[in-house]
Design a protein around this motif. Structure first.
Motif, mmCIF file in Angstrom:
data_model
loop_
_atom_site.group_PDB
_atom_site.id
_atom_site.type_symbol
_atom_site.label_atom_id
_atom_site.label_comp_id
_atom_site.label_asym_id
_atom_site.label_seq_id
_atom_site.Cartn_x
_atom_site.Cartn_y
_atom_site.Cartn_z
ATOM 1 N N UNK A 83 -7.028 0.353 -5.294
ATOM 2 C CA UNK A 83 -6.753 -0.577 -6.486
ATOM 3 C C UNK A 83 -5.233 -1.198 -6.758
ATOM 4 N N UNK A 84 -4.496 -0.861 -5.658
ATOM 5 C CA UNK A 84 -2.838 -0.961 -5.820
ATOM 6 C C UNK A 84 -2.682 -2.511 -4.911
ATOM 7 N N UNK A 85 -1.621 -2.900 -5.445
ATOM 8 C CA UNK A 85 -0.959 -4.106 -4.707
ATOM 9 C C UNK A 85 -0.749 -3.940 -3.395
ATOM 10 N N UNK A 86 -1.384 -4.818 -2.270
ATOM 11 C CA UNK A 86 -1.004 -4.461 -1.154
ATOM 12 C C UNK A 86 -0.326 -5.747 -0.428
ATOM 13 N N UNK A 87 1.087 -5.547 -0.410
ATOM 14 C CA UNK A 87 2.103 -6.649 0.336
ATOM 15 C C UNK A 87 1.235 -6.905 1.823
ATOM 16 N N UNK A 88 0.816 -6.211 2.404
ATOM 17 C CA UNK A 88 0.087 -6.279 3.699
ATOM 18 C C UNK A 88 -0.983 -7.412 3.685
ATOM 19 N N UNK A 89 -1.905 -7.346 2.621
ATOM 20 C CA UNK A 89 -3.087 -8.218 2.415
ATOM 21 C C UNK A 89 -2.597 -9.540 2.050
ATOM 22 N N UNK A 90 -1.571 -9.548 1.055
ATOM 23 C CA UNK A 90 -0.956 -10.777 0.538
ATOM 24 C C UNK A 90 -0.267 -11.549 1.741
ATOM 25 N N UNK A 91 0.469 -11.025 2.495
ATOM 26 C CA UNK A 91 1.151 -11.711 3.207
ATOM 27 C C UNK A 91 0.455 -12.202 4.483
ATOM 28 N N UNK A 92 -0.870 -11.394 4.878
ATOM 29 C CA UNK A 92 -1.718 -11.896 5.797
ATOM 30 C C UNK A 92 -2.428 -13.203 5.264
ATOM 31 N N UNK A 93 -2.620 -13.207 3.926
ATOM 32 C CA UNK A 93 -3.050 -14.366 3.289
ATOM 33 C C UNK A 93 -2.200 -15.429 3.331
ATOM 34 N N UNK A 94 -1.067 -15.459 3.082
ATOM 35 C CA UNK A 94 0.194 -16.420 3.063
ATOM 36 C C UNK A 94 0.352 -16.806 4.395
#
Length: 139
Positions: A83-94
């Motif tokens: 449930x923590x923010x994941x920069x990896x998930x966000x960067x993959x999305x972007x």
């Protein structure tokens, strides 16, 4: 020179994985290879010149804004299994969103050159000019 700057800029992005850095580098290479331009005017005054150029680039500004909005409006999409923010998930999305960008935008840029040792040298670009060339300028 452009490729070296792209690699250096991406290497400075500390929240990216090695794979994401490679993806960004490939995105920027493709972006600059697809850039088109037309010289509209040139003015030469001794050892100084201004070249007015119309450039067409992919418009990444909208994609980046949409990614930022998705992060603020649906943060749960970018959380890890704890449930923590994941920069990896966000960067993959972007990165995936940037790969899909198709819209283009045209800007007029006045490039400044200086003759040094009988050779025309492009002067440093402003932050705005760099943003326009990279397609990230908020218009």
């Amino acid at each position: 020179d452009v490729q070296a700057k792209i690699i250096a800029d991406v290497d400075d992005m500390t929240d990216l994985t090695k794979e994401q850095k490679d993806e960004y580098i490939n995105l920027w290479k493709k972006h600059f290879q697809g850039l088109t331009y037309e010289i509209k005017d040139e003015k030469i005054d001794d050892d100084d010149a201004t070249v007015t150029t119309e450039v067409e680039v992919l418009d990444y500004s909208l994609t980046m804004a949409d990614s930022n909005n998705a992060l603020s409006e649906t943060p749960e999409l970018f959380q890890d299994e704890l449930g923590n923010y994941s920069a990896t998930i966000y960067n993959d999305y972007r990165i995936n969103a940037l790969k899909e960008a198709k819209d283009k935008v045209t800007y007029t840029i006045e490039f400044k050159l200086k003759k040094i040792n009988k050779k025309w040298v492009l002067q440093d670009l402003s932050e705005e000019e760099n943003s326009k060339l990279s397609g990230t300028y908020n218009h």
